[in-house]
Design a protein around this motif. Structure first.
Motif, PDB file in Angstrom:
ATOM      1  N   GLY A  25       0.708  -1.192   0.042  1.00  0.00           N
ATOM      2  CA  GLY A  25       0.081  -0.059  -0.028  1.00  0.00           C
ATOM      3  C   GLY A  25       0.846   1.222  -0.138  1.00  0.00           C
ATOM      4  N   LEU A  26       1.958   1.241   0.863  1.00  0.00           N
ATOM      5  CA  LEU A  26       2.780   2.478   0.985  1.00  0.00           C
ATOM      6  C   LEU A  26       3.599   2.657  -0.286  1.00  0.00           C
ATOM      7  CD1 LEU A  26       4.498   1.940   4.481  1.00  0.00           C
ATOM      8  CD2 LEU A  26       2.635   3.549   3.820  1.00  0.00           C
ATOM      9  N   GLU A  27       3.890   1.633  -0.893  1.00  0.00           N
ATOM     10  CA  GLU A  27       4.709   1.699  -2.130  1.00  0.00           C
ATOM     11  C   GLU A  27       3.840   2.285  -3.334  1.00  0.00           C
ATOM     12  OE1 GLU A  27       7.192  -1.213  -4.969  1.00  0.00           O
ATOM     13  OE2 GLU A  27       6.026  -1.995  -3.538  1.00  0.00           O
ATOM     14  N   THR A  28       2.360   1.788  -3.355  1.00  0.00           N
ATOM     15  CA  THR A  28       1.410   2.275  -4.385  1.00  0.00           C
ATOM     16  C   THR A  28       1.545   3.748  -4.174  1.00  0.00           C
ATOM     17  OG1 THR A  28       0.430  -0.057  -4.151  1.00  0.00           O
ATOM     18  CG2 THR A  28      -0.447   1.712  -5.544  1.00  0.00           C
ATOM     19  N   VAL A  29       0.893   4.001  -2.754  1.00  0.00           N
ATOM     20  CA  VAL A  29       0.770   5.608  -2.627  1.00  0.00           C
ATOM     21  C   VAL A  29       2.052   6.287  -3.086  1.00  0.00           C
ATOM     22  CG1 VAL A  29       0.394   7.288  -0.791  1.00  0.00           C
ATOM     23  CG2 VAL A  29      -1.013   5.282  -1.003  1.00  0.00           C
ATOM     24  N   ALA A  30       3.242   5.849  -2.744  1.00  0.00           N
ATOM     25  CA  ALA A  30       4.395   6.472  -2.863  1.00  0.00           C
ATOM     26  C   ALA A  30       4.467   6.907  -4.310  1.00  0.00           C
ATOM     27  CB  ALA A  30       5.604   6.004  -2.233  1.00  0.00           C
ATOM     28  N   MET A  31       4.341   5.664  -5.123  1.00  0.00           N
ATOM     29  CA  MET A  31       4.449   5.916  -6.552  1.00  0.00           C
ATOM     30  C   MET A  31       3.568   6.987  -7.352  1.00  0.00           C
ATOM     31  SD  MET A  31       6.860   3.924  -7.091  1.00  0.00           S
ATOM     32  CE  MET A  31       7.121   4.209  -8.875  1.00  0.00           C
ATOM     33  N   HIS A  32       2.567   7.201  -6.750  1.00  0.00           N
ATOM     34  CA  HIS A  32       1.716   8.159  -7.228  1.00  0.00           C
ATOM     35  C   HIS A  32       2.569   9.453  -7.327  1.00  0.00           C
ATOM     36  CE1 HIS A  32      -1.631   5.667  -6.936  1.00  0.00           C
ATOM     37  NE2 HIS A  32      -2.447   6.330  -7.733  1.00  0.00           N
ATOM     38  N   THR A  33       3.528   9.694  -6.685  1.00  0.00           N
ATOM     39  CA  THR A  33       4.463  10.834  -6.564  1.00  0.00           C
ATOM     40  C   THR A  33       4.920  11.458  -8.322  1.00  0.00           C
ATOM     41  OG1 THR A  33       5.161  10.484  -4.477  1.00  0.00           O
ATOM     42  CG2 THR A  33       6.311  12.123  -5.667  1.00  0.00           C
ATOM     43  N   TRP A  34       5.119  10.238  -8.980  1.00  0.00           N
ATOM     44  CA  TRP A  34       5.585  10.623 -10.350  1.00  0.00           C
ATOM     45  C   TRP A  34       4.447  10.627 -11.436  1.00  0.00           C
ATOM     46  CZ3 TRP A  34      10.194  11.047  -9.068  1.00  0.00           C
ATOM     47  CH2 TRP A  34      10.957  10.407  -8.215  1.00  0.00           C
TER      48      TRP A  34
END
Lengths: 233, 475, 376
Positions: A25-34
């Motif tokens: 979950g954290l990774e998916t949210v963080a990937m939205h940064t790009w």
């Protein structure tokens, strides 16, 4: 004992599985940064609205001649569920036709359903793409004819964008101040967009009563842009 | 609006570079402002004024300069807390905007950099409402009691994060971490008071939830830190910070010093001078494979402890996913439902300050404080061949600043930089967690605290106590 | 998970608390009078009517043409369905044959609307569960795209007034279909992402698994419909049970989740419904024929033959029915709505009994209630 070990192993598995899911979950949210922001910079950049957007109501004019297209048939006034349209029309003694005196829309009451634009036989009343109507008083939300009427360029834009048939050029009529009975016939022939059965009959019955009271000068002033507006159809 | 096409990891890498750049620029400039301001105050009060007074013939000069020096740590904290809270709120909003494909605040100041400053002004100017039927005295005291411990609690950490700078030695206690933990358990009283005094059922429930939560999560939090103290053999944060110097392998998160021997042995191998590899290894790990098992157990334990500490800290400061005392969707706004204006601002300020403090504690206790993560034998700057020419080249410029004005203290400077980097990384992680996880339920929270975390920490405590016996720590 | 509520040594009082009508999580103006023992709900009394606007009465005092524009407000998240129910009821009375293209357009718009409604639900549900700052924006980003589609064909983002008695209002252009097609390609990936964040998240599982179990019997007794019913294990979907429009020609599954009827099942039911809707939209885009879109002239004097009729559609919340009596004039004689939200809400008090406060939001949110739809 084995039970205890088994449950301990299960607990560890459970914990690791949970941690893995949290990590996902954290990774998916963080990937939205790009990804690019989807925010629209509204006051800086006006949104691109589709042509059929139901915004502020306005009255078009003939894009070529600049004459008001309203024939005072009062269809919009009757169909409005909020009763926010108020038309003042006058039956001209010269042409025996309805002449528009004032057209008021209370945008504070309007719910922008667009029914008035659907029933308008001449594509006169339309929904524009403007939605910035905020004001300080309720009374200033009541738009009168002057405020409602669009310019020729705006009308041309909306006629093109909404794919509405352009109003036919009015029949050349040298004898503008002809008798009322005579003018009625060309009007019926020239009706360009006969989508609605000739409804204005009840109005024409009522109109003569009011005509007598109103001074003719006022009518002339209102119709100043084109002297022979009443003969549009 | 356009439809964005397939988004696969990586192919949008440059899609949002402008926003990321704005975020980075904003963060760096704010951090510069914060730390220049704090250090400026410290330097003026602790070094510059005493320096001036030293030459004067003024009667009370000596006493005055001592007073100034004594006030320096408090001045530093008082300057730091409000500015830092403003920056953290802004950073949180911008970061969440990045995660959720928005722009974030971008109106006030350049790219919205002054948004929270404007918010602070607005909050201070707002009407201060005390609800009908509220206990006015308690209502007013609550935010103060909530906020004050974060000032006092921060003081002992100052020495640890500045590489024991002499200005901050005055607040360095031999029982530092104990004091910090004691201070951090006070704010819950403020929350309960505020919740009770508000004369609002939601606030009351928020306050009581907070009390239950704080009591439950204090135990794993303290146990995890106590285990680290057990490994370090001291409660003094400065000593703990010093023990961890010398690179990643010495940090408490990796075995709490169990890998010091390995680190030294590799250093010996690399430098090929001094004692041979095997000899160093034997000195530190005297029982052969038993020692290696012990070291592995310690490493595992401390990593878990770090996780437990982060969870406990999150719960202690009411961050998502443990923000039950102010659960928006359930209790409207929990204990601060009725607060407005400056009192609300103080609650708000204290919450973010607490976040910063727990992150700093994590950095000091687990992540090596102001230590560079590169082990000394890998760090090029630790070799005189690299370091000395560099120092020589820069010395004409810096010597005035360093030696004459004492404006820059290189060890403190580097330590502070690393602490800032590590602390804000942890805060960034907390923001990411906030953007992802939903909230616990109160009974699940209690279950998780009492039935999972406390047993785990107790088991680890015992394991660590045994495992530490098979390794020599600080030879 | 059982919660020990009574300690014999202490005497404790129950606390009555008003949840709403002004509360961040009641999705409008629902008022729940809760009797609490500590944090545990002992008794719930929903108070309705804060948003009562006399929609049925209004219908009887407006012409058909005018009322078509008003009914989007009944269930403002799925205006296409309210329009569709009304149109179908009127068409039943009138015997109007709807052109085939219009039927396909109706299905297309309705399924898009179902997705948009579920997306809003997904976002707000996670807000109810406390993930307030990050996740809820993602579904809203996608919903925004759907609303833009609707804006293009109907002129507004919520009050569409697109499905009319006898057909649909406007024929979309070819580019519009292309955009929708792009959206259908992109959307399942987004759903995968959301599922990666939410579905298996341990905290989310804790909050939803085994919470608010709605058994088959209770669901049937209270007349619960829609995904809420299907999550309880009853395969009942009007689109298949009593197929209307062109649904018989389309292939799709009706996701029936499982077996428990807890909040997690309801969540999964909606997620799966979104995926199925995308499948339907893809088929519709392939199958849509050319032709007329309107078989009844839309003007102020729109009349329906005398008679009475009932028609229902499967809205995102359940069965949305419309019963009309017409006396042949331009105004309907009697109106009656069958709103899914009302029946679904009625099941709330038994679900909330003996649950802690936090579960109120988890359960209430999972029922997906729209308050104007309840109060009309």
């Amino acid at each position: 004992m084995f039970n205890l070990i088994g449950s301990a192993i299960n607990g560890v598995k459970h914990a690791l599985g949970g941690l893995y899911q949290v990590k996902r979950g954290l990774e998916t949210v963080a990937m939205h940064t790009w990804r690019e922001p989807t925010t629209e910079a509204y006051p800086d950049k006006a949104p691109e609205l589709p042509p059929h957007f139901r915004g502020r109501l306005a009255l078009t004019v003939n894009p070529e001649t600049g004459e008001n297209l309203c024939i005072s048939c009062r269809q919009c006034e009757r169909v409005c569920p909020d009763k926010c349209i108020e038309i003042t029309a006058n039956k001209s003694t010269e042409t025996n036709k309805l002449e528009l005196i004032d057209f008021k829309i209370d945008h504070g009451l309007c719910m922008f359903c667009g029914l008035c634009t659907e029933v308008c036989p001449t594509y006169c009343i339309i929904n524009t793409n403007d939605f910035e109507m905020a004001d300080y008083t309720r009374s200033s939300l009541i738009y009168d004819l002057k405020k409602l009427t669009l310019t020729q360029e705006e009308s041309a834009y909306y006629f093109a964008a909404k794919e509405m048939p352009l109003p036919k050029p009015k029949p050349a009529k040298p004898a503008a101040p002809a008798a009322g009975a005579a003018a009625a016939k060309p009007a019926a022939e020239a009706k360009p967009t006969a989508t609605v059965s000739p409804k204005p009959a009840p109005e024409s019955a009522k109109a003569p009563e009011t005509t007598a009271d109103k001074p003719a000068k006022e009518v002339e002033k209102k119709e100043s842009p084109s002297t022979d507006t009443p003969s549009v159809n | 609006m356009k439809i964005d096409g397939t988004v696969v990891r990586g192919d949008h890498f440059s899609g949002n570079i402008a926003e990321i750049r704005k975020f980075a620029v904003m963060s760096l400039s704010w951090l510069t402002v914060i730390f220049v301001a704090v250090w400026g105050v410290c330097w003026a009060l602790g070094i510059f004024i005493p320096m001036c007074l030293a030459n004067s013939s003024f009667d009370f000069a000596a006493i005055l300069s001592e007073v100034c020096k004594a006030l320096t740590p408090i001045a530093a904290v008082l300057v730091f807390i409000p500015i830092n809270a403003m920056f953290m709120v802004l950073m949180e909003r911008r970061a969440l905007a990045l995660f959720t494909r928005r722009n974030g605040p971008n109106r006030v100041g350049p790219d919205g950099a002054l948004q929270t400053a404007a918010d602070a002004v607005k909050l201070l100017l707002k009407e201060d409402i005390t609800p009908t039927g509220a206990d006015a005295l308690m209502f007013t005291l609550a935010p103060i009691i909530f906020f004050a411990p974060s000032i006092f609690g921060a003081l002992p950490l100052l020495a640890a994060v500045t590489n024991n700078h002499k200005l901050f030695q005055i607040v360095d206690l031999p029982t530092g971490i104990f004091y910090v933990l004691a201070a951090s358990s006070v704010p819950v009283v403020g929350i309960v008071m505020g919740g009770w005094a508000s004369n609002n059922k939601y606030s009351l429930m928020g306050g009581l939830r907070s009390a239950a939560q704080a009591i439950s999560y204090e135990i794993p939090l303290v146990l995890s830190l106590v285990t680290i103290c057990l490994l370090a053999g001291t409660l003094d944060v400065v000593s703990i910070a010093y023990q961890q110097s010398g690179g990643l392998l010495n940090w408490n998160i990796l075995g709490g010093g169990a890998l010091i021997g390995l680190n030294k042995a590799i250093a010996a191998l690399v430098s090929s001078s001094g004692a041979p590899f095997a000899e160093v290894m034997n000195a530190y790990y005297p029982y052969g494979w038993l020692s290696f098992v012990g070291a592995a157990v310690l490493c595992m334990c401390t990593v878990i402890l770090f996780g437990v500490y982060l969870i406990g800290a999150c719960a202690e400061i009411n961050r998502i996913p443990f923000d039950l005392p102010e659960a928006e969707s359930e209790l409207v706004s929990g204990y601060n439902t009725e607060y407005s204006g400056i009192k609300f601002a103080i609650f708000f300020l204290a919450e973010f300050t607490n976040l910063f403090i727990v992150s700093t504690i994590a950095v000091v206790m687990f992540l090596g404080s102001g230590d560079c993560p590169l082990p000394t034998w890998l760090n090029p700057l630790s070799y005189p061949a690299v370091y000395e020419p560099l120092a020589k080249a820069l010395s004409p410029v810096l010597s005035v600043l360093i030696n004459d004005l004492h404006l820059i203290n290189p060890p403190t400077f580097w330590a502070a930089l690393w602490v800032i980097f590590k602390t804000y990384s942890l805060i960034f992680f907390a923001i990411l967690v906030r953007g992802t996880l939903p909230r616990f339920r109160i009974d699940q929270l209690m279950d998780f605290g009492w039935k999972r975390l406390i047993p785990i920490t107790l088991v680890i405590f015992v394991l660590v106590a045994f495992a530490r016996g098979v390794i020599n720590f600080h030879v | 998970m059982t919660i020990q509520t009574k300690l014999p040594e202490f005497k404790t009082d129950e606390m009555v608390i008003n949840l709403g009508p002004q509360h961040p999580a009641t999705h409008g103006v629902l008022r729940l009078i809760l009797t609490l023992d500590g944090e545990v709900v002992k008794h719930t009394e929903p108070v309705l009517g804060h948003l009562h606007r006399a929609q049925e009465w209004q219908g009887q005092n407006r012409t058909w043409f005018q009322y078509q524009a008003l009914i989007d407000r009944v269930d403002y998240l799925s205006g296409m369905f309210t329009s569709w129910a009304l149109s179908r009821a009127a068409e039943v009375i009138d015997g109007t044959e709807v052109p085939r293209r219009a039927e396909f357009l109706r299905v297309l718009c309705a399924e898009l609307n179902r997705i948009s409604s579920h997306l809003l639900w997904l976002g707000t549900y996670l807000i109810d569960l406390g993930a307030l700052y990050g996740f809820p924006f993602y579904p809203f980003i996608e919903r925004e795209k759907i609303l833009t589609f609707f804006e293009e064909i109907s002129g507004q983002r919520m009050m569409y007034n697109y499905i009319r008695i006898g057909g649909v209002q406007r024929d979309p252009k070819a580019e519009w279909f292309k955009k929708v097609e792009e959206f259908t390609k992109d959307f399942p990936k987004r759903v995968d992402e959301w599922e990666a964040i939410v579905t298996e998240n341990p905290i989310f599982l804790n909050r939803t698994k085994g919470i608010g179990v709605l058994t088959k019997e209770v669901a049937q007794a209270y007349g619960v419909t829609g995904p809420t019913l299907r999550a309880s294990g009853i395969d009942f979907d009007l689109r298949r049970f009593k197929p209307y429009s062109v649904y018989p020609e389309l292939k799709f599954d009706v996701p029936v989740y499982n077996k428990d009827g807890d909040t997690w099942d309801r969540y999964m039911a909606r997620i799966q419904e979104m995926r199925q809707s995308i499948e339907i939209i893809k088929q519709v885009l392939d199958m849509i024929p050319e032709g007329e879109i309107m078989s009844k002239k839309q003007n102020a004097g729109l009349r329906i033959k005398a008679g009475e009729g009932f028609a229902a559609v499967e809205s995102p919340r359940g069965i949305l029915g419309c019963y009309i009596t017409s006396n042949g004039s331009d105004k309907p004689y009697r109106f009656r709505w069958r709103n899914p939200s009302f029946s679904n809400l009625s099941v709330l008090p038994p679900l909330l009994e003996e649950r802690p406060i936090s579960d109120i939001m988890a359960i209430f949110g999972s029922l997906d209630i729209i308050l104007p739809d309840v109060d009309r």
